[in-house]
Design an enzyme around this catalytic site. Structure first.
Site, short mmCIF file in Angstrom:
data_model
loop_
_atom_site.label_atom_id
_atom_site.label_comp_id
_atom_site.label_asym_id
_atom_site.label_seq_id
_atom_site.Cartn_x
_atom_site.Cartn_y
_atom_site.Cartn_z
CE LYS A 55 3.78 5.21 1.28
NZ LYS A 55 5.26 4.47 1.02
N PRO A 106 0.86 -1.22 0.03
CG PRO A 106 -0.53 -1.56 2.00
CD PRO A 106 0.83 -2.04 1.40
CD GLU A 107 4.36 2.66 -3.46
OE1 GLU A 107 4.65 3.54 -3.67
OE2 GLU A 107 5.06 1.71 -3.90
NE ARG A 136 12.81 -0.92 1.50
CZ ARG A 136 13.41 -1.45 2.54
NH1 ARG A 136 14.28 -2.52 2.38
NH2 ARG A 136 13.03 -1.34 3.63
#
Length: 273
Positions: free
Chosen positions: A58, A2-3, A261
């Site tokens: 968020k 979820p962004e 990342r």
DNA sequence: GTACTTGTTGAACG
DNA sequence: TCGTTCAACAAGTA
């Protein structure tokens, strides 16, 4: 994960689904998810009515009619599903007085539910040092440039993902925004041309708008408040496409490590200089 | 068995 | 103080 588009989707759906409902009972199956003393938490929430659902970065903010607001962060794998079925990953269940329920699932258990006095919300969010909202009227190109100028040596991808610079952008959308802007994720901010900066600024809003329209990206565990997948997955140009052909120039999409990342990009049409 | 994944925070560094 | 890097959190998947 979820962004901003995923959380915004859930926010809009919850406003249709649970606004005006009364929370009869809250069932807490994994106490560490709730970042408040449990007795105080239950006392504040049970019996309260939901006024409306908001979003900052968020974080989902559920305003109650008794001066309290619930803050919910889904982190990596959280789900909020209206009338969803309880699973082994269900940690909190909101039972409404009309018999419906909202379940909070989180496989990774990084998400949280917090309780903040509504009149202390601004204070609380300020303390978190969250960057500007991409869709805020105050987030102008000039403001974006001013923020970039503070970090001349940072790599653009890491800048976009840092929540203190900009709210709501994570790994998926930073990759997509940079592809649309033809900018290499490793490019240093001081090496960006004004035209690059303008393209990135415009694509932030463009990509996020498109993703919201399609109810987000279900790359992994994300589901919306109806328990359905988001359709932006089929519109991704680089994220998760390592080894596949670039839609723009037919070169092969690469994946590299960047600050622990992954970054996906086209080495041919995303420029380093 | 091991590496990998991911958002955010807090510690540690210069 | 500031910018930057990195470990930590959890647990399923490859």
């Amino acid at each position: 994960m979820p962004e901003l588009p995923e959380v915004e989707t859930i926010k809009r759906q919850l406003n249709l689904l649970i606004a005006d409902k009364k929370i009869k009972r809250i069932e807490i199956l994994l106490p560490k998810i709730v970042k408040a003393p449990l007795a105080e938490f239950k006392k504040a929430v049970q019996g309260a009515k939901i006024i409306e659902i908001d979003r900052r970065a968020k974080i989902l903010i559920i305003h109650l009619n008794n001066g309290w607001s619930l803050l919910i962060h889904l982190k990596l794998s959280g789900q909020l599903i209206f009338d969803g079925q309880k699973t082994k990953f269900t940690h909190v269940i909101f039972h409404f007085s009309d018999g419906h329920r909202l379940i909070f699932n989180d496989l990774r258990q990084f998400g949280y539910v917090k309780l903040v006095k509504t009149d202390q919300l601004d204070n609380f969010l300020q303390k978190e040092k969250i960057g500007p909202e991409p869709f805020d009227k105050d987030f102008t190109l000039a403001k974006f440039v001013a923020r970039l100028d503070r970090r001349p040596n940072a790599k653009i991808k890491q800048f976009l993902m840092d929540p203190t610079n900009l709210a709501g952008i994570g790994n998926i959308y930073s990759d997509e925004i940079l592809f649309a802007s033809r900018v290499h994720p490793l490019r240093k901010i001081k090496d960006l041309k004004p035209s690059d900066i303008k393209a990135i600024y415009q694509n932030i809003r463009k990509i996020l708008t498109e993703a919201i329209k399609l109810k987000g990206t279900s790359a992994n565990l994300y589901l919306d408040a109806y328990g359905r997948q988001g359709d932006f997955l089929n519109h991704l140009k680089v994220y998760g496409r390592e080894g596949e052909k670039c839609y723009r120039c037919k070169d092969i999409i690469k994946r590299i490590k960047l600050g622990g990342r992954s970054a996906h990009f086209c080495p041919a049409c995303q420029r380093l200089v």
